[in-house]
Enzyme design. Structure first.
Site, PDB file in Angstrom:
ATOM      1  N   ASN A 155       2.317  -4.583 -14.886  1.00 23.34           N
ATOM      2  CA  ASN A 155       1.440  -5.507 -15.405  1.00 23.34           C
ATOM      3  C   ASN A 155       0.207  -5.821 -14.293  1.00 23.34           C
ATOM      4  OD1 ASN A 155       2.946  -6.623 -13.268  1.00 23.34           O
ATOM      5  ND2 ASN A 155       3.177  -8.501 -14.386  1.00 23.34           N
ATOM      6  N   TYR A 161       6.778 -22.193 -12.552  1.00 18.61           N
ATOM      7  CA  TYR A 161       8.166 -21.267 -12.314  1.00 18.61           C
ATOM      8  C   TYR A 161       8.781 -21.670 -11.179  1.00 18.61           C
ATOM      9  CZ  TYR A 161      10.571 -17.067 -12.869  1.00 18.61           C
ATOM     10  OH  TYR A 161      11.530 -15.913 -13.116  1.00 18.61           O
ATOM     11  N   ASP A 215       2.794 -18.867 -11.609  1.00 20.04           N
ATOM     12  CA  ASP A 215       2.391 -20.242 -11.567  1.00 20.04           C
ATOM     13  C   ASP A 215       3.499 -21.276 -11.049  1.00 20.04           C
ATOM     14  OD1 ASP A 215       3.757 -21.479 -13.663  1.00 20.04           O
ATOM     15  OD2 ASP A 215       2.657 -20.293 -15.012  1.00 20.04           O
ATOM     16  N   SER A 223       0.912  -0.975  -0.116  1.00 22.54           N
ATOM     17  CA  SER A 223      -0.026  -0.024   0.017  1.00 22.54           C
ATOM     18  C   SER A 223       0.816   1.217   0.106  1.00 22.54           C
ATOM     19  CB  SER A 223      -0.965   0.132   1.071  1.00 22.54           C
ATOM     20  OG  SER A 223      -0.336  -0.145   2.452  1.00 22.54           O
TER      21      SER A 223
END
Length: 147
Positions: free
Chosen positions: A79, A88, A85, A67
């Protein structure tokens, strides 16, 4: 009683504080910059996070800003959300943080710049085509208006 999972982790930097799960505070875990970075306004960079992990089977990790990241460093995650996932998980599959600077900024080794949590993978989905949906129309995207 809550469930416990194990994540195998390899530290690729000896300069960052080791990750820790702090029960009762949050289920997000802070990630730290593993390098010193100087960015000019408008510059893009992928920042090393100094860790590679093997997630539990059936899970993925969601990486997002803390934050305070924008206020402290003037960077945006390009992105919007990073998905790591389960595949990886190689010895050198270092987690990274892609950012765009909106002002001149400096990030130092061990600065907390983002956070992650693990989430169960989505179940297998089958799409059933139809000409009519049973729900009530809500007015379409963006129709909730301003208050």
């Amino acid at each position: 009683m809550s469930e416990t999972e194990t994540i195998r982790i390899r530290y690729l930097s000896d300069q960052i504080t080791h990750l820790d799960y702090i029960a009762g505070k949050s289920d997000w875990i802070d990630l730290r910059a593993a390098e010193d970075v100087t960015l000019r306004k408008g510059e893009y960079r992928i920042i090393r996070l100094g860790v590679a992990m093997q997630l539990p089977a059936g899970y993925e990790a969601h990486v997002v800003p803390r934050s305070s990241t924008f206020r402290n460093f003037g960077i945006l995650q390009v992105n919007s959300i990073g998905i790591v996932d389960g595949s990886y998980c190689g010895n050198d599959d270092e987690w990274m943080y892609p950012v765009l600077a909106v002002r001149d900024t400096q990030i130092h080794v061990n600065d907390r710049i983002c956070q992650f949590r693990i989430v169960r993978n989505q179940p297998r989905i089958v799409f059933e085509e139809t000409d009519h949906l049973d729900g009530e129309n809500r007015g379409g995207f963006g129709s909730t208006g301003k208050q």
